[in-house]
Design an enzyme around this catalytic site. Sequence first.
Site, mmCIF file in Angstrom:
data_model
loop_
_atom_site.group_PDB
_atom_site.id
_atom_site.type_symbol
_atom_site.label_atom_id
_atom_site.label_comp_id
_atom_site.label_asym_id
_atom_site.label_seq_id
_atom_site.Cartn_x
_atom_site.Cartn_y
_atom_site.Cartn_z
ATOM 1 N N HIS A 199 0.875 -1.164 -0.113
ATOM 2 C CA HIS A 199 -0.007 0.046 0.279
ATOM 3 C C HIS A 199 0.961 1.340 0.072
ATOM 4 C CE1 HIS A 199 -3.208 -2.610 0.982
ATOM 5 N NE2 HIS A 199 -3.915 -1.691 1.393
ATOM 6 N N GLU A 202 -1.936 6.235 -0.420
ATOM 7 C CA GLU A 202 -3.537 6.302 -0.330
ATOM 8 C C GLU A 202 -3.710 7.332 0.613
ATOM 9 O OE1 GLU A 202 -4.516 3.303 2.785
ATOM 10 O OE2 GLU A 202 -6.602 3.452 2.383
HETATM 11 N N1 ADE Z 1 -5.831 -2.595 6.007
HETATM 12 C C1 ADE Z 1 -7.135 -2.855 5.616
HETATM 13 N N2 ADE Z 1 -7.550 -1.910 4.847
HETATM 14 C C2 ADE Z 1 -6.456 -1.140 4.721
HETATM 15 C C3 ADE Z 1 -6.346 0.143 3.841
HETATM 16 N N3 ADE Z 1 -7.191 0.583 3.055
HETATM 17 N N4 ADE Z 1 -5.179 0.684 4.061
HETATM 18 C C4 ADE Z 1 -4.426 0.329 4.854
HETATM 19 N N5 ADE Z 1 -4.226 -0.611 5.547
HETATM 20 C C5 ADE Z 1 -5.552 -1.553 5.320
HETATM 21 ZN ZN ZN Z 2 -6.005 -1.991 1.299
#
Ligand code: ADE
Ligand code: ZN
Length: 345
Positions: A199, A202
């Site tokens: 990730h 975000e």
């Molecule tokens: N764990 C579950 N969903 C998540 C997200 N959108 N961003 C980071 N960690 C997560």
């Molecule tokens: Zn995620």
Amino acid sequence: MSSERIAALLRRMPKAELHIHIEGSLEPETMFRLAERNHLRLPWSNVDALRAAYDFADLQSFLDLYYAGAAVLRKEEDFFDLAWAYLERAAAEQVVHAEIFFDPQTHSARGVPIEAVVGGLEHACRRAHAEFGLSARLILCFLRHLSEEEAFATLGQALPHRRHFIGVGLDSAERGNPPAKFARVFARARELGLHVVAHAGEEGPPAYISGALDALGVERIDHGVRCVEEPALVERLARERVPLTVCPLSNVKLRVFPTLAQHNLPALLDAGIVATVNSDDPAYFGGYINRNFVDTFAALPQLGAPHAYRLARNSFEASFAPAADKSRWIAQLDALFAAEGLRAG
Ligand code: ADE
Ligand code: ZN
């Protein structure tokens, strides 16, 4: 094309889901059922009170609730039931391939052995293939608010189950936890022949996306939507064909974008980025993969059939499935668009 016709096309087209946290598919009713089965008390009096708490200010406020909910998962059968419910739903939504995240550290912290977690999830994946022909694979995520040492310990505990997962990822609280913190454990995962994703971008800045590519060597970026703040990064992602697993409903629920109409998915596609559409944590964010597709296309009228084709095709190309499977799914997608008299791409 009418909005009804595009919605029907989005629902019918074969697709892969590449960004789904299995713990995020825990529906409120299942949470209460599992709490009862495991003799646990939840902090909410009933399903309605729980649903009323699904109003998030940011990623952290969601994670607090998500980890509290996951506490009902204790036994192998709980993990089986959780994954089976998701896979039944996915198959009904024409998902032919799913790469599913799981967070072993969330469960080991409560004393749940990794055997129970992987055993239950893997059994559901096998059954989904047998019953629906849906190929489902697991990706183990490290929690980035914990230390790299803890990630190494988790990888060590998971290695006896190596054949049951195809890669590692990085999730949880992004801000203040840059990718470089996990450089050595990701290098070890790569040495072991595991796929690597993370990730990034975000809530965190574009530098975390470059960091995931350079310090971790990731093959895909989960979310990545904040790349648009750095045009050179957008060019790099497009040129190097680094896929982004975008989750539109999640982004609105966690206030990355104020509304779906303001989402940058069209800009990402226009820039030539290999973007895909996914559900992230469907039980918490208001919908599974088809709702993500249908609501996003409804909110962004510039998206039409060629974008639908591109997104489905990207989902196969960005997957870690064998080349022969990818070609077969793309042929199915092409056949649907041809039968509908639609231009592919
Ligand atoms: N764990 C579950 N969903 C998540 C997200 N959108 N961003 C980071 N960690 C997560
Ligand atoms: Zn995620």
